[in-house]
Design a protein around this motif. Sequence first.
Motif, PDB file in Angstrom:
ATOM      1  N   LYS A 182      -7.295  -6.647   3.305  1.00  0.00           N
ATOM      2  CA  LYS A 182      -6.683  -6.735   1.966  1.00  0.00           C
ATOM      3  C   LYS A 182      -5.378  -7.535   1.985  1.00  0.00           C
ATOM      4  N   VAL A 183      -5.032  -8.054   3.148  1.00  0.00           N
ATOM      5  CA  VAL A 183      -3.812  -8.860   3.324  1.00  0.00           C
ATOM      6  C   VAL A 183      -2.598  -8.110   2.758  1.00  0.00           C
ATOM      7  N   ILE A 184      -2.414  -6.906   3.263  1.00  0.00           N
ATOM      8  CA  ILE A 184      -1.298  -6.057   2.818  1.00  0.00           C
ATOM      9  C   ILE A 184      -0.020  -6.486   3.556  1.00  0.00           C
ATOM     10  N   ASP A 185       1.080  -6.582   2.816  1.00  0.00           N
ATOM     11  CA  ASP A 185       2.354  -7.037   3.399  1.00  0.00           C
ATOM     12  C   ASP A 185       3.235  -5.883   3.874  1.00  0.00           C
ATOM     13  N   ALA A 186       3.070  -4.711   3.267  1.00  0.00           N
ATOM     14  CA  ALA A 186       3.947  -3.587   3.618  1.00  0.00           C
ATOM     15  C   ALA A 186       3.280  -2.282   3.189  1.00  0.00           C
ATOM     16  N   VAL A 187       3.645  -1.194   3.894  1.00  0.00           N
ATOM     17  CA  VAL A 187       3.070   0.124   3.607  1.00  0.00           C
ATOM     18  C   VAL A 187       4.199   1.127   3.430  1.00  0.00           C
ATOM     19  N   LEU A 241       0.862  -1.191   0.000  1.00  0.00           N
ATOM     20  CA  LEU A 241       0.000   0.000   0.000  1.00  0.00           C
ATOM     21  C   LEU A 241       0.893   1.233   0.000  1.00  0.00           C
ATOM     22  N   ILE A 242       0.660   2.132  -0.969  1.00  0.00           N
ATOM     23  CA  ILE A 242       1.356   3.425  -0.963  1.00  0.00           C
ATOM     24  C   ILE A 242       0.341   4.490  -0.559  1.00  0.00           C
ATOM     25  N   LEU A 243       0.623   5.178   0.545  1.00  0.00           N
ATOM     26  CA  LEU A 243      -0.203   6.318   0.935  1.00  0.00           C
ATOM     27  C   LEU A 243       0.324   7.511   0.158  1.00  0.00           C
ATOM     28  N   GLY A 244      -0.518   8.076  -0.703  1.00  0.00           N
ATOM     29  CA  GLY A 244       0.000   8.992  -1.714  1.00  0.00           C
ATOM     30  C   GLY A 244      -0.459  10.427  -1.586  1.00  0.00           C
ATOM     31  N   GLY A 245      -0.638  11.043  -2.741  1.00  0.00           N
ATOM     32  CA  GLY A 245      -1.014  12.456  -2.788  1.00  0.00           C
ATOM     33  C   GLY A 245       0.174  13.343  -3.080  1.00  0.00           C
ATOM     34  N   VAL A 305       2.255  -4.865  10.305  1.00  0.00           N
ATOM     35  CA  VAL A 305       2.671  -4.675   8.909  1.00  0.00           C
ATOM     36  C   VAL A 305       3.850  -3.699   8.882  1.00  0.00           C
ATOM     37  N   PRO A 306       4.962  -4.039   8.198  1.00  0.00           N
ATOM     38  CA  PRO A 306       6.101  -3.111   8.150  1.00  0.00           C
ATOM     39  C   PRO A 306       5.744  -1.803   7.435  1.00  0.00           C
ATOM     40  N   LEU A 307       6.287  -0.714   7.977  1.00  0.00           N
ATOM     41  CA  LEU A 307       5.985   0.629   7.461  1.00  0.00           C
ATOM     42  C   LEU A 307       7.278   1.362   7.164  1.00  0.00           C
ATOM     43  N   LEU A 308       7.294   2.030   6.021  1.00  0.00           N
ATOM     44  CA  LEU A 308       8.408   2.911   5.682  1.00  0.00           C
ATOM     45  C   LEU A 308       7.823   4.272   5.341  1.00  0.00           C
ATOM     46  N   VAL A 309       8.452   5.337   5.839  1.00  0.00           N
ATOM     47  CA  VAL A 309       8.042   6.685   5.464  1.00  0.00           C
ATOM     48  C   VAL A 309       9.007   7.194   4.396  1.00  0.00           C
ATOM     49  N   LEU A 310       8.452   7.615   3.269  1.00  0.00           N
ATOM     50  CA  LEU A 310       9.247   8.258   2.207  1.00  0.00           C
ATOM     51  C   LEU A 310       8.994   9.757   2.314  1.00  0.00           C
ATOM     52  N   PRO A 323       7.634  -7.607 -11.070  1.00  0.00           N
ATOM     53  CA  PRO A 323       6.761  -8.783 -10.986  1.00  0.00           C
ATOM     54  C   PRO A 323       6.499  -9.244  -9.545  1.00  0.00           C
ATOM     55  N   GLY A 324       7.445  -8.921  -8.616  1.00  0.00           N
ATOM     56  CA  GLY A 324       7.270  -9.405  -7.243  1.00  0.00           C
ATOM     57  C   GLY A 324       6.411  -8.497  -6.384  1.00  0.00           C
ATOM     58  N   CYS A 325       5.818  -7.479  -6.985  1.00  0.00           N
ATOM     59  CA  CYS A 325       5.151  -6.461  -6.178  1.00  0.00           C
ATOM     60  C   CYS A 325       3.797  -6.090  -6.771  1.00  0.00           C
ATOM     61  N   ARG A 326       2.759  -6.085  -5.974  1.00  0.00           N
ATOM     62  CA  ARG A 326       1.430  -5.646  -6.416  1.00  0.00           C
ATOM     63  C   ARG A 326       1.080  -4.407  -5.596  1.00  0.00           C
ATOM     64  N   VAL A 327       0.887  -3.274  -6.309  1.00  0.00           N
ATOM     65  CA  VAL A 327       0.759  -1.988  -5.612  1.00  0.00           C
ATOM     66  C   VAL A 327      -0.675  -1.483  -5.636  1.00  0.00           C
ATOM     67  N   VAL A 328      -1.138  -0.986  -4.499  1.00  0.00           N
ATOM     68  CA  VAL A 328      -2.352  -0.174  -4.504  1.00  0.00           C
ATOM     69  C   VAL A 328      -1.995   1.173  -3.889  1.00  0.00           C
TER      70      VAL A 328
END
Length: 249
Positions: A67-72, A8-12, A96-101, A27-32
């Motif tokens: 949604k069975v999200i693996d990472a945010v 999951l990418i929290l965007g804007g 769920v692991p979280l990274l802030v960009l 291929p190893g990543c499905r993004v919403v």
Amino acid sequence: MPVLTRLLILGGTGEARRLATALAGEPGCRVVSSLAGRVRVPVLPPGDVRIGGFGGADGLARWLRDKVIDAVVDATHPFAARMTANAATACAAAGVPLLVLRRPGWTAVPGDDWRRVGSLPAAAALLPSLGRRVFVTTGRRDLAAFAGLADLWFLVRSVDPPEGLVPQRMQLLLDRGPFALDGERALLREHRVDVLVTRDSGGTMTAAKLTAAREGAIPVVMVERPTVPPRVAVVTTVDEAARWAVRPP
Ligand code: NAP
């Protein structure tokens, strides 16, 4: 079988779109990507997109489990403090692991006259000692902080019209970056601006006003960013976030 990471990418932000683009062919990543839904016609990133709030940290934690999200990756704007706090709480609750960009803040260079403050009320308290004609680019919210400064004139630039109380003597400029240096110089000159109030958003899209202020020896009141919640990993580039996303901890 290759491992598939549901991200999951929290965007804007532009960074969030660039990250979704970078991961689109992975291929190893499905993004919403998630957008708050504030902008009427948003620029959509590639991949799946959902729009609207989650209903606080609890709602987001539920959504992550459903949604069975693996990472945010929280790639929201540096001043979207509530979403960032909710993401930290929800990811901790859901495991769920979280990274802030977060893009880096701005740095003063020789010739700049910046005063760093922690809030808009602190900015307002400084203004009468710095100037009379104020250019405000802190967004449409919380302009009430300046409402008591009846002797000062304000040029307020924001993407959408302000909410709540506004300064008594105010001209509104609805505009969206990027802003070029020539235009910023002309704006400061035309309105005889003698002090600028801005947030430390960082990035290149809105940085020209700082150069124009330096050239005009105009003081800048720089509102500091909210801090990222403790124990949350932070990176500053899309490349670092993309590397983390394909192999989250
Ligand atoms: P905020 O005050 O931190 O968040 C307020 C609420 O909006 C959150 O609690 C959440 O609602 C919802 N929300 C925020 N970002 C979301 C996202 N990416 N996906 C789903 N829901 C989201 O945020 P804000 O300052 O209003 O910013 C809103 C959006 O605009 C963010 O995506 C941010 O990246 C973008 N943006 C903000 C600024 C700025 O100056 N603040 C500038 C440029 C872009 P729930 O609690 O219901 O989940």
